[in-house]
Design a protein around this motif. Structure first.
Motif, PDB file in Angstrom:
ATOM      1  N   ASP A  36       0.838  -1.200   0.000  1.00 16.53           N
ATOM      2  CA  ASP A  36       0.000   0.000   0.000  1.00 16.53           C
ATOM      3  C   ASP A  36       0.875   1.253   0.000  1.00 16.53           C
ATOM      4  O   ASP A  36       0.630   2.210   0.714  1.00 16.53           O
ATOM      5  CB  ASP A  36      -0.953  -0.012   1.200  1.00 16.53           C
ATOM      6  N   ALA A  37       1.934   1.200  -0.830  1.00 15.44           N
ATOM      7  CA  ALA A  37       2.939   2.259  -0.843  1.00 15.44           C
ATOM      8  C   ALA A  37       2.811   3.225  -2.015  1.00 15.44           C
ATOM      9  O   ALA A  37       3.632   4.132  -2.136  1.00 15.44           O
ATOM     10  CB  ALA A  37       4.334   1.621  -0.870  1.00 15.44           C
ATOM     11  N   MET A  38       1.805   3.021  -2.873  1.00 13.17           N
ATOM     12  CA  MET A  38       1.665   3.881  -4.041  1.00 13.17           C
ATOM     13  C   MET A  38       0.178   4.040  -4.358  1.00 13.17           C
ATOM     14  O   MET A  38      -0.562   3.059  -4.341  1.00 13.17           O
ATOM     15  CB  MET A  38       2.381   3.239  -5.237  1.00 13.17           C
ATOM     16  N   PRO A  39      -0.248   5.247  -4.649  1.00 14.78           N
ATOM     17  CA  PRO A  39      -1.653   5.434  -5.041  1.00 14.78           C
ATOM     18  C   PRO A  39      -1.980   4.628  -6.302  1.00 14.78           C
ATOM     19  O   PRO A  39      -1.138   4.462  -7.191  1.00 14.78           O
ATOM     20  CB  PRO A  39      -1.768   6.926  -5.322  1.00 14.78           C
ATOM     21  N   PHE A  40      -3.194   4.127  -6.365  1.00 16.95           N
ATOM     22  CA  PHE A  40      -3.643   3.325  -7.501  1.00 16.95           C
ATOM     23  C   PHE A  40      -3.415   4.055  -8.822  1.00 16.95           C
ATOM     24  O   PHE A  40      -2.901   3.471  -9.782  1.00 16.95           O
ATOM     25  CB  PHE A  40      -5.131   2.986  -7.313  1.00 16.95           C
ATOM     26  N   SER A  41      -3.764   5.329  -8.872  1.00 13.98           N
ATOM     27  CA  SER A  41      -3.630   6.088 -10.117  1.00 13.98           C
ATOM     28  C   SER A  41      -2.174   6.166 -10.575  1.00 13.98           C
ATOM     29  O   SER A  41      -1.883   6.079 -11.768  1.00 13.98           O
ATOM     30  CB  SER A  41      -4.218   7.495  -9.967  1.00 13.98           C
ATOM     31  N   GLU A  42      -1.246   6.287  -9.647  1.00 16.83           N
ATOM     32  CA  GLU A  42       0.179   6.336 -10.015  1.00 16.83           C
ATOM     33  C   GLU A  42       0.646   4.981 -10.531  1.00 16.83           C
ATOM     34  O   GLU A  42       1.400   4.901 -11.506  1.00 16.83           O
ATOM     35  CB  GLU A  42       1.020   6.759  -8.813  1.00 16.83           C
ATOM     36  N   SER A  43       0.191   3.915  -9.894  1.00 25.45           N
ATOM     37  CA  SER A  43       0.553   2.574 -10.336  1.00 25.45           C
ATOM     38  C   SER A  43       0.077   2.323 -11.766  1.00 25.45           C
ATOM     39  O   SER A  43       0.833   1.825 -12.611  1.00 25.45           O
ATOM     40  CB  SER A  43      -0.061   1.544  -9.385  1.00 25.45           C
ATOM     41  N   VAL A  44      -1.161   2.697 -12.057  1.00 24.68           N
ATOM     42  CA  VAL A  44      -1.707   2.514 -13.403  1.00 24.68           C
ATOM     43  C   VAL A  44      -0.941   3.361 -14.413  1.00 24.68           C
ATOM     44  O   VAL A  44      -0.606   2.896 -15.510  1.00 24.68           O
ATOM     45  CB  VAL A  44      -3.220   2.835 -13.429  1.00 24.68           C
ATOM     46  N   ALA A  45      -0.604   4.595 -14.041  1.00 25.85           N
ATOM     47  CA  ALA A  45       0.160   5.460 -14.947  1.00 25.85           C
ATOM     48  C   ALA A  45       1.534   4.859 -15.235  1.00 25.85           C
ATOM     49  O   ALA A  45       2.000   4.891 -16.380  1.00 25.85           O
ATOM     50  CB  ALA A  45       0.295   6.854 -14.341  1.00 25.85           C
TER      51      ALA A  45
END
Length: 97
Positions: free
Chosen positions: A28-37
């Motif tokens: 849980d170390a990265m926002p979902f939107s950043e991971s998808v980007a």
């Protein structure tokens, strides 16, 4: 994965990038939107999460893919609780604690 001029998603081998982003999701170390980007920037065209198999599959446009396991979820509740599901999805999308 802090991004610098030498660690941009497109510069990381795709299997390594999938593992990095998988580990970030698990921690849980990265926002979902950043991971998808970062997945998109790294050349992925999709991914799927299979809770029954406890695995994420990362897909490439050439048909290649990579399965990465995660810790299994607890057993599914006897009664389906749609409001709890909605709340969990909203929390994941907003990166709520």
């Amino acid at each position: 994965m802090p991004e610098t001029a030498t660690t941009k998603a497109a510069d990381v081998p795709w299997r390594e990038l999938a593992r990095i982003l998988h580990d970030a999701a698990e921690a849980d170390a990265m926002p979902f939107s950043e991971s998808v980007a970062r997945l998109a920037a790294g050349g992925f065209d999709g991914y799927a999460v299979d809770f029954r198999r406890a695995a994420r599959t990362y897909y490439r446009p050439d048909g290649d893919s990579l399965d990465l396991a995660f810790a299994p979820a607890p057993p599914v509740a006897a009664a389906f609780a749609p409001e709890r599901i909605k709340a969990a999805i909203r929390a994941a999308q907003t990166h709520a604690p």
